[in-house]
Scaffold this motif. Structure first.
Motif, short mmCIF file in Angstrom:
data_model
loop_
_atom_site.label_atom_id
_atom_site.label_comp_id
_atom_site.label_asym_id
_atom_site.label_seq_id
_atom_site.Cartn_x
_atom_site.Cartn_y
_atom_site.Cartn_z
N UNK A 96 0.83 -1.20 0.00
CA UNK A 96 0.00 0.00 0.00
C UNK A 96 0.87 1.26 0.00
N UNK A 97 0.49 2.24 -0.78
CA UNK A 97 1.33 3.44 -0.83
C UNK A 97 1.33 4.19 0.50
N UNK A 98 0.26 3.99 1.31
CA UNK A 98 0.26 4.57 2.65
C UNK A 98 1.22 3.78 3.53
N UNK A 99 2.18 4.45 4.14
CA UNK A 99 3.02 3.80 5.15
C UNK A 99 2.31 3.96 6.49
N UNK A 100 2.09 2.86 7.18
CA UNK A 100 1.30 2.91 8.40
C UNK A 100 1.91 1.99 9.45
N UNK A 107 -4.66 4.16 12.61
CA UNK A 107 -4.51 2.83 12.01
C UNK A 107 -5.53 1.86 12.57
N UNK A 108 -5.73 1.91 13.90
CA UNK A 108 -6.68 0.99 14.51
C UNK A 108 -8.11 1.25 14.08
N UNK A 109 -8.38 2.46 13.62
CA UNK A 109 -9.71 2.80 13.11
C UNK A 109 -9.77 2.71 11.58
N UNK A 110 -8.74 2.09 10.98
CA UNK A 110 -8.66 1.81 9.54
C UNK A 110 -8.41 3.06 8.69
N UNK A 111 -7.98 4.14 9.32
CA UNK A 111 -7.63 5.34 8.58
C UNK A 111 -6.12 5.37 8.35
N UNK A 112 -5.63 4.38 7.61
CA UNK A 112 -4.19 4.21 7.45
C UNK A 112 -3.55 5.29 6.59
N UNK A 113 -4.35 6.07 5.88
CA UNK A 113 -3.79 7.17 5.09
C UNK A 113 -3.29 8.32 5.93
N UNK A 114 -3.67 8.33 7.21
CA UNK A 114 -3.23 9.40 8.10
C UNK A 114 -2.64 8.81 9.39
N UNK A 115 -1.78 7.81 9.23
CA UNK A 115 -1.06 7.23 10.37
C UNK A 115 -0.34 8.34 11.13
N UNK A 125 1.95 9.16 5.56
CA UNK A 125 3.25 9.05 4.90
C UNK A 125 3.10 8.19 3.65
N UNK A 126 4.05 8.36 2.73
CA UNK A 126 4.08 7.57 1.50
C UNK A 126 5.52 7.47 1.03
N UNK A 127 5.79 6.48 0.23
CA UNK A 127 7.12 6.29 -0.34
C UNK A 127 7.38 7.32 -1.44
N UNK A 128 8.53 7.97 -1.40
CA UNK A 128 8.96 8.81 -2.50
C UNK A 128 8.06 9.97 -2.82
N UNK A 129 7.47 10.60 -1.78
CA UNK A 129 6.54 11.68 -2.08
C UNK A 129 6.78 12.88 -1.16
N UNK A 130 6.56 14.06 -1.70
CA UNK A 130 6.82 15.30 -1.01
C UNK A 130 6.00 15.40 0.29
N UNK A 131 6.68 15.84 1.35
CA UNK A 131 6.05 16.09 2.65
C UNK A 131 5.45 14.83 3.27
N UNK A 132 5.84 13.67 2.79
CA UNK A 132 5.27 12.42 3.28
C UNK A 132 6.26 11.61 4.09
N UNK A 133 7.13 12.28 4.82
CA UNK A 133 7.97 11.60 5.79
C UNK A 133 9.38 11.30 5.36
N UNK A 340 -6.13 10.99 1.18
CA UNK A 340 -5.52 9.77 0.64
C UNK A 340 -6.44 8.58 0.84
N UNK A 341 -6.44 7.71 -0.14
CA UNK A 341 -7.16 6.45 -0.01
C UNK A 341 -6.50 5.57 1.05
N UNK A 342 -7.24 5.06 2.02
CA UNK A 342 -6.70 4.07 2.94
C UNK A 342 -6.71 2.70 2.25
#
Length: 403
Positions: A96-100, A107-115, A125-133, A340-342
């Motif tokens: 998944x592109x979302x890093x969680x 995450x526990x509420x399944x909103x992994x796009x905003x870990x 967070x996401x791999x290789x993307x601006x402002x995403x960690x 972001x899509x979870x």
């Protein structure tokens, strides 16, 4: 390893293949390095070029030069951290592109796009993307994935996965994102739907609307080649470069100037319609979908909107403040879903649909496999509006397409 290479953003309009360090099972958090015992190293099987990557490459974000791109990753596990229990060497997995982290409230509420634990600056967070960690991207030969037991979707059979890899590679982002836009807009059996944008996410969304049972899916874009691709799997189409009044065009198709649901698959680089199609108007899609969505209807917004856009048309647009006619949406009791899509909410179910021949998204999205060395050309062709989804094959592992 020792032969790692990646696609690096150099400056607006320019990417190049660079030699990069081999990934290690390490975390660098706020300048402190520590072991990543819960991670794995992947040998990349496939990694895709995304429209979100193009925003960075066009210079429309604050992405720094040198960032290694790529958040759509499928790979083979070649090294496993000490604390990984359920993923093994040789497994082929979708990332998944979302890093969680799998541990925080979101995450526990399944909103992994905003870990809350994987980016020191903001949720998500996401791999290789601006402002995403600051995570290293996956348009490379190898990459490190943290929290592997939580993040990775393991394919149950290696041979079956490789045989369907053109479809399965879309599980890391584009297919769940398109599905998320349709699902959150309320698409269901018998729905009429307008999808703004016929790029890869728009095509994936239109296909997802069909999976969800929509009666009519209408796709709007300004590039005829992309509209032809949407038409190839049963969508109605509107060329917005030729027609300025979206409601009138929808009425010609449905008999009424509105739809049950709408999905914005364009985002902040939107342009005007008709005579204004040559001018950037970042709120155009948001305002037009409110106009054509019925009262109490839903609007999904997987299209990207950013908080920093150096190329914005004015000072407000440069900080993501757009002229949205929210009063119209309020008056019509619309519901909106943004962000972001979870991916984990959807990827397993979509995987099963692919493996059991109920879904064939690669055909709908017109997947074309290219080598890592050809990635710069893929970016150029994509930027020109090619009606294709470019999938990078860094190791030559993707079988030839069947006739």
């Amino acid at each position: 390893m020792s032969d790692n290479k990646g696609v690096a953003y150099v400056k607006p309009g320019v990417v190049e293949i660079q030699s990069i360090d081999d990934p290690k099972l390490e975390l660098d958090y706020k300048g402190k390095t520590r072991p990543c015992h819960h991670g794995v190293i992947l040998k990349i099987v496939s990694t895709n070029i995304c429209g979100s990557d193009q925003h960075m490459v066009r210079g429309r974000t604050t992405a720094p030069a040198g960032i290694i791109l790529g958040h759509e990753i499928t790979g083979e596990v070649i090294e496993v951290g000490r604390d990984v229990e359920f993923i093994s060497k040789g497994d082929i997995c979708s990332v998944p592109f979302n890093i969680a982290c799998g541990r925080c409230r979101c995450c526990k509420e399944r909103d992994t796009g905003v870990c809350l634990n994987v980016n020191p600056d903001r949720p998500g967070a996401a791999y290789g993307y601006v402002d995403m960690g600051g995570w290293i991207g996956g348009q490379a030969r190898y990459v490190m994935v943290p929290y592997a037991d939580w993040n990775l979707l393991k394919f149950p059979d290696r041979d079956a996965a490789l045989a369907k890899i053109r479809d399965l590679t879309l599980l890391s982002d584009i297919l769940p994102t398109g599905y998320h836009g349709a699902y959150t807009a309320g698409v269901t059996t018998g729905s009429t739907v307008y999808v703004a944008g016929a790029g890869p996410v728009g095509l994936a969304c239109a296909y997802s609307c069909q999976i969800l049972g929509a009666a009519v899916v209408i796709v709007g874009d300004m590039i005829q080649e992309r509209l032809d691709q949407a038409k190839s799997f049963g969508c109605e189409t509107i060329n917005l470069a030729k027609h300025g009044n979206l409601a009138e065009q929808i009425e010609q198709i449905l008999g009424v100037p509105e739809v049950d649901c709408a999905v914005d698959c364009v985002g902040f680089e939107a342009r005007g319609h008709g005579d204004d199609s040559g001018a950037e108007k970042p709120a155009t899609v948001l305002n037009s979908v409110m106009e054509v969505t019925r009262a109490a209807g839903g609007i999904g917004i997987p299209g990207l909107y950013v908080t920093g856009d150096p190329g914005g048309v004015d000072a407000n647009a440069q900080i993501g403040m757009l002229g949205i006619r929210i009063g119209l949406g309020w008056a019509k009791s619309h519901h909106f879903t943004t962000g972001q899509c979870p991916v984990m909410k959807y990827n397993r179910g979509l995987m099963m649909s692919i493996l059991h021949d109920k879904a064939h998204p690669a055909k709908a999205c017109n997947v074309e496999v290219i080598s890592l060395e050809d990635a710069p050309k893929g970016y150029m062709d994509f930027d020109k509006g090619a009606a294709k989804k470019f999938v990078i094959d860094p190791h030559g592992m993707i079988p030839a397409a069947s006739a």
